[in-house]
Scaffold this active site. Structure first.
Site, PDB file in Angstrom:
ATOM      1  N   LYS A 112      -5.599   8.323  -8.213  1.00  0.00           N
ATOM      2  CA  LYS A 112      -5.362   9.771  -8.262  1.00  0.00           C
ATOM      3  C   LYS A 112      -6.539  10.485  -8.924  1.00  0.00           C
ATOM      4  CE  LYS A 112      -0.434   8.779  -8.420  1.00  0.00           C
ATOM      5  NZ  LYS A 112      -0.476   7.346  -8.791  1.00  0.00           N
ATOM      6  N   CYS A 230       6.972   6.988 -10.011  1.00  0.00           N
ATOM      7  CA  CYS A 230       7.350   6.277  -8.791  1.00  0.00           C
ATOM      8  C   CYS A 230       8.700   5.604  -9.031  1.00  0.00           C
ATOM      9  CB  CYS A 230       6.277   5.284  -8.379  1.00  0.00           C
ATOM     10  SG  CYS A 230       5.754   4.175  -9.677  1.00  0.00           S
TER      11      CYS A 230
END
Lengths: 303, 166
Positions: A112, A230
């Site tokens: 990311k 997640c």
């Protein structure tokens, strides 16, 4: 899949959800636009005989049904980076602009972070923090291979992030993609649920709250913070948002996401959360045939 | 990582600002890229140069106060404080497309051998020393890394951790 049973009351079509969690997920890659264009990556993959399927909601992602990234030309050149579809969500929601200052609070191994640098055309600054030296070496390796020149890596606990080394300047945006119980990654790592325990979920939610609170504190008024995990556990998702709404100057805001999703839950077991947590998004494996994910967008208020 | 220091100090602009005579200046770094590889100085206009440990230079886009104590600052870029300055693979992959001198182009088979870390004999009538190595990828020329040309041989300088059988 036993630990997932507790989500029966909040997941629609629960049997389809469990079935999807039991199916493996193929590898996916993100095009690194610092070094290449989508078109050139497509050509390079085709020339190397690597099957690649575009993803409909994001034109820089390809699923590789038969390969894993690693030993091929586009990987060696840093044109592609192994990254799941859902993992590409938070940086796109944060939507950083060229020239801005951005904090990536839990950055390793850097998928990311490098996506943020690419979205900013590799201008401005991305301060990438992690508290684990071993993971920091992976973060540095990925940053280098992808050719990002805007990433500064710091070794510290995100809860105590210091602005001092950079002259005390705050951020335009912050990404808080916290360590979590990872239930949503079960399709990639079937062992994920073996070590699951409620005490781990509750313990890690304390860390998540601390990092998110710090991110709101170091972001300028009017700036954006994105919180993501997640996992499906409301203790790590909506409960963390509910906490920061009370403890720091911020609001949860709506955003568009071109993937099927469910709203954040406002009630879980004996808890009731601020109604605005419904603007967070829950991405379930059976909705888009992806991993599981949770993502919320916040705006920082003046104190 | 062999160097343990996490302190980065910004390079002095020119000779006038230099306190440590061994230390490279920004001016010298720009001259090196231009003289050796023909990379125009404006390529690095928006960037700052930093040294960590002795002779390991990094390129960064921000301008934090110097010194700054971090684990990484942009990308590793150039090795100085040795007889011949040596660019990193990362710097060449990122900026080597602007090089017009001391660039050697390899065919597919030689490029694969280079990335696997193999040295090989080949003809080159240019300067000896560090070269930008290129090959063709997706229809265009692309810089792939740094080679050292000496005694009729191109020696792969791809770091062990980056070598691959592509």
């Amino acid at each position: 899949m036993e630990p997932l049973d507790r989500y029966r009351p909040i997941v629609d079509d629960f049997e389809a959800f469990i079935d999807a969690c039991e199916r493996p997920l193929p590898s996916a890659v993100r095009v690194n636009t610092i070094k290449a264009t989508v078109e050139r990556v497509r050509t390079a993959l085709a020339d190397a005989g690597i099957a690649h399927t575009p993803v409909d909601w994001h034109d820089g992602l390809f699923v590789l049904p038969e390969d894993s990234p690693g030993a091929n030309w586009p990987y060696f050149h840093g044109w592609i980076h192994g990254q799941e579809e859902v993992s590409a969500i938070p940086a796109t929601v944060l939507d950083p602009r060229p020239g801005e200052r951005v904090w990536d609070a839990c950055a390793a191994p850097g998928s990311k972070t490098t996506q943020l640098a690419a979205l900013m055309d590799d201008t401005g600054e991305v301060v990438a923090t992690d508290n684990n030296l071993g993971r920091i070496s992976a973060l540095r390796t990925n940053t280098e291979r992808l050719g990002a020149t805007t990433v500064a890596v710091t070794h510290e606990d995100g809860r105590n992030h210091s602005l001092k080394p950079f002259g005390g300047e705050g951020y335009d945006r912050a990404l808080v993609d916290v360590p979590c119980s990872c239930e949503g990654t079960v399709r990639k790592n079937p062992d994920t649920l073996e070590d699951w325990s409620l005490s781990h979920v509750e313990g890690i939610s304390g860390v998540q709250k601390g990092v998110l609170k710090r991110a709101v504190e170091v972001t300028e008024a009017g700036g954006t913070v994105v919180y993501s995990t997640c996992t499906f556990a409301p203790e790590e998702n909506e409960a963390v948002l509910d906490y920061v709404l009370d403890e720091a100057a911020c609001d949860i805001v709506e955003y568009d996401l071109p993937l099927d999703h469910a709203p954040g839950v406002t009630e879980w077991q004996d808890e009731t959360y601020d109604p605005s947590v419904a603007d967070a998004k829950r991405i379930y494996p059976h909705h888009n045939d992806t991993g599981g994910f949770f993502c919320a967008k916040l705006e920082v208020r003046a104190e | 990582m062999s160097d343990q220091s996490t302190e980065f100090t910004r390079l002095p602009e020119s000779d006038d600002e230099r306190e440590d005579p061994e230390r490279a200046t920004r001016e010298e770094v720009l001259d090196f890229w231009q003289d050796r590889f023909g990379v125009p100085p404006e390529t690095f206009e928006e960037r700052t140069f930093w040294e960590r440990g002795a002779g390991k230079l990094w390129l960064y886009s921000g301008t934090p106060p110097s010194p700054v104590d971090t684990e990484g600052l942009g990308m590793t870029f150039l090795r100085t404080r040795q007889e011949h300055w040596k660019p990193t693979l990362e710097a060449v992959q990122r900026f080597g497309d602007r090089a017009s001198k001391n660039v050697i182009h390899l065919g597919e088979e030689a490029a694969r051998a280079f990335v696997a870390g193999e040295d090989r004999e080949l003809d080159w009538d240019g300067d000896w020393g560090y070269l930008v190595v290129t090959h063709d990828l997706a229809g265009e020329t692309e810089p792939v890394g740094v080679g050292l040309y000496v005694y009729g041989e191109l020696r792969s300088q791809v770091p062990k951790g980056r070598r691959r059988d592509v």
